[in-house]
Design an enzyme around this catalytic site. Structure first.
Site, PDB file in Angstrom:
ATOM      1  N   ASP A  34     -21.924   3.203  37.546  1.00  0.00           N
ATOM      2  CA  ASP A  34     -20.896   2.171  37.534  1.00  0.00           C
ATOM      3  C   ASP A  34     -20.625   1.840  36.061  1.00  0.00           C
ATOM      4  O   ASP A  34     -21.460   2.146  35.193  1.00  0.00           O
ATOM      5  CB  ASP A  34     -21.412   0.953  38.297  1.00  0.00           C
ATOM      6  CG  ASP A  34     -20.593  -0.294  38.043  1.00  0.00           C
ATOM      7  OD1 ASP A  34     -19.381  -0.261  38.297  1.00  0.00           O
ATOM      8  OD2 ASP A  34     -21.178  -1.295  37.574  1.00  0.00           O
ATOM      9  N   ASP A  36     -18.613  -1.480  34.629  1.00  0.00           N
ATOM     10  CA  ASP A  36     -18.747  -2.909  34.354  1.00  0.00           C
ATOM     11  C   ASP A  36     -20.111  -3.443  34.762  1.00  0.00           C
ATOM     12  O   ASP A  36     -20.516  -3.321  35.928  1.00  0.00           O
ATOM     13  CB  ASP A  36     -17.667  -3.697  35.110  1.00  0.00           C
ATOM     14  CG  ASP A  36     -16.394  -3.842  34.301  1.00  0.00           C
ATOM     15  OD1 ASP A  36     -16.328  -3.297  33.194  1.00  0.00           O
ATOM     16  OD2 ASP A  36     -15.453  -4.505  34.784  1.00  0.00           O
ATOM     17  N   ARG A 147      -3.326  -0.194  42.853  1.00  0.00           N
ATOM     18  CA  ARG A 147      -3.768   1.042  42.233  1.00  0.00           C
ATOM     19  C   ARG A 147      -3.591   2.167  43.244  1.00  0.00           C
ATOM     20  O   ARG A 147      -3.023   1.968  44.302  1.00  0.00           O
ATOM     21  CB  ARG A 147      -5.223   0.903  41.775  1.00  0.00           C
ATOM     22  CG  ARG A 147      -5.401  -0.224  40.747  1.00  0.00           C
ATOM     23  CD  ARG A 147      -6.847  -0.502  40.428  1.00  0.00           C
ATOM     24  NE  ARG A 147      -6.987  -1.675  39.563  1.00  0.00           N
ATOM     25  CZ  ARG A 147      -8.127  -2.276  39.300  1.00  0.00           C
ATOM     26  NH1 ARG A 147      -9.265  -1.802  39.829  1.00  0.00           N
ATOM     27  NH2 ARG A 147      -8.170  -3.342  38.520  1.00  0.00           N
ATOM     28  N   ARG A 165     -11.666 -15.933  31.316  1.00  0.00           N
ATOM     29  CA  ARG A 165     -12.532 -15.166  32.230  1.00  0.00           C
ATOM     30  C   ARG A 165     -13.924 -15.795  32.288  1.00  0.00           C
ATOM     31  O   ARG A 165     -14.474 -16.008  33.372  1.00  0.00           O
ATOM     32  CB  ARG A 165     -12.629 -13.715  31.745  1.00  0.00           C
ATOM     33  CG  ARG A 165     -13.638 -12.862  32.501  1.00  0.00           C
ATOM     34  CD  ARG A 165     -13.811 -11.516  31.841  1.00  0.00           C
ATOM     35  NE  ARG A 165     -12.676 -10.645  32.100  1.00  0.00           N
ATOM     36  CZ  ARG A 165     -12.618  -9.760  33.096  1.00  0.00           C
ATOM     37  NH1 ARG A 165     -13.648  -9.644  33.940  1.00  0.00           N
ATOM     38  NH2 ARG A 165     -11.563  -9.001  33.248  1.00  0.00           N
ATOM     39  N   SER A 204     -12.300 -10.814  40.252  1.00  0.00           N
ATOM     40  CA  SER A 204     -11.476 -10.193  41.287  1.00  0.00           C
ATOM     41  C   SER A 204     -12.330  -9.471  42.311  1.00  0.00           C
ATOM     42  O   SER A 204     -13.536  -9.345  42.161  1.00  0.00           O
ATOM     43  CB  SER A 204     -10.492  -9.206  40.652  1.00  0.00           C
ATOM     44  OG  SER A 204     -11.200  -8.119  40.063  1.00  0.00           O
ATOM     45  N   ASP A 206     -11.897  -5.914  45.217  1.00  0.00           N
ATOM     46  CA  ASP A 206     -11.111  -4.745  45.590  1.00  0.00           C
ATOM     47  C   ASP A 206     -10.974  -4.668  47.103  1.00  0.00           C
ATOM     48  O   ASP A 206     -11.918  -4.964  47.839  1.00  0.00           O
ATOM     49  CB  ASP A 206     -11.769  -3.462  45.082  1.00  0.00           C
ATOM     50  CG  ASP A 206     -11.833  -3.398  43.567  1.00  0.00           C
ATOM     51  OD1 ASP A 206     -10.946  -3.983  42.912  1.00  0.00           O
ATOM     52  OD2 ASP A 206     -12.766  -2.775  43.036  1.00  0.00           O
ATOM     53  N   ASP A 233     -24.782  -2.494  39.113  1.00  0.00           N
ATOM     54  CA  ASP A 233     -25.247  -3.878  39.032  1.00  0.00           C
ATOM     55  C   ASP A 233     -24.850  -4.718  40.231  1.00  0.00           C
ATOM     56  O   ASP A 233     -25.314  -5.842  40.381  1.00  0.00           O
ATOM     57  CB  ASP A 233     -24.711  -4.541  37.753  1.00  0.00           C
ATOM     58  CG  ASP A 233     -23.212  -4.773  37.795  1.00  0.00           C
ATOM     59  OD1 ASP A 233     -22.483  -3.815  38.148  1.00  0.00           O
ATOM     60  OD2 ASP A 233     -22.762  -5.888  37.478  1.00  0.00           O
TER      61      ASP A 233
END
Length: 277
Positions: A34, A36, A147, A165, A204, A206, A233
């Site tokens: 991953d 982020d 996307r 953020r 956010s 998904d 994570d």
């Protein structure tokens, strides 16, 4: 022509599971990451110590490196920077879009093709109305980002600054904005439209068809490797690493807290692989 298999994995999560501890075998290994929170801080560029660790891992002939994330390719390239040259595969949007050997771009399918225009419009209208009625300190722009393989939904908006953020992260810990929004969408659309709603970042979540989570990328690599080790994570239930990190049939899951812990686990895995020889 893109070498896309005809089959699509469809998995149903029935219970909360821990990361798998699948025994390692002698042979070819793929270290799959991953981005982020695992290779970088959220939406930040990779630090030098992580690059050095990946570069060292890439020198082993029997180890390949790859990433899989929910973000689109431009965001992945921005965060990975020169480290992208160390990767054999760069899977974005959970694998619906990917770079093979960093050369050829493949696009598998579109979430709008799966849903159809009317269902997609209904879903977006619901999200926009929900966000409009939210009383949160800051709203910026780009609340819905379409996307290829997923829809990203952000109550604060993806145009927020880093300071905004960070403030939302603190606010969300107390008020559970993302969690409540996610639960509402699951209640109204998960079964109705065959969708998974998965928290993947700080601001956010998904939304994608069932089976289009990060395990989607595995069908492109599973036959070529004796070991596939995934580092993430968000391996908790509801996080976007959960399904792949608990997939005991294919992957060995490694749940990390931050990039520094990722480096520690990479070194441990390499040492464990070395001891097999």
């Amino acid at each position: 022509q893109s070498p896309i298999p005809n089959r699509i994995y469809i998995f149903k999560t029935m219970e909360t599971k821990e990361p798998t501890n699948k025994p390692l075998k002698k042979g070819k290994t793929l270290l799959l990451f991953d981005i982020d929170g695992t290779l970088t801080a959220a939406r930040q560029n990779m630090k030098q110590n992580m690059y050095d660790c990946l570069k060292k891992a890439s020198t082993y002939e029997d180890i390949d490196l790859a990433t899989v994330g929910g973000s689109d390719l431009p965001k992945a390239k921005e965060q990975l920077q020169s480290a992208i040259d160390l990767l054999k595969f760069v899977f974005t949007e959970n694998g619906l879009v990917y770079l093979d050997e960093k050369k050829e771009l493949h696009k598998v399918d579109k979430v709008t093709n799966f849903l159809g225009f009317e269902k997609y419009k209904e879903f977006v209208n619901f999200c926009m109305k929900y966000i409009a009625e939210l009383d949160i300190p800051v709203k910026t722009g780009t609340f819905i980002e379409l996307r290829t393989g997923l829809v990203n939904v952000s109550p604060i908006g993806r145009n927020c600054t880093q300071e905004e953020r960070d403030a939302f992260v603190v606010y969300n810990k107390e008020h559970k904005i993302l969690e409540k929004f996610r639960e509402t969408l699951i209640k109204n659309y998960a079964e109705k439209m065959g969708l998974t709603v998965s928290i993947g970042g700080q601001i956010s979540f998904d939304v994608f068809p069932n089976g289009w989570d990060k395990r989607y990328c595995l069908k492109f690599v599973e036959k070529d490797y004796d070991n596939i080790i995934f580092f993430g994570d968000k391996g908790y239930y509801g996080g976007n690493d959960y399904e792949i990190i608990t997939n005991d049939k294919i992957t060995r899951g490694v749940k990390v807290k931050n990039p520094e812990e990722t480096i520690e686990f990479i070194n441990k895995i390499i040492e464990e692989l070395h001891n097999l020889k």
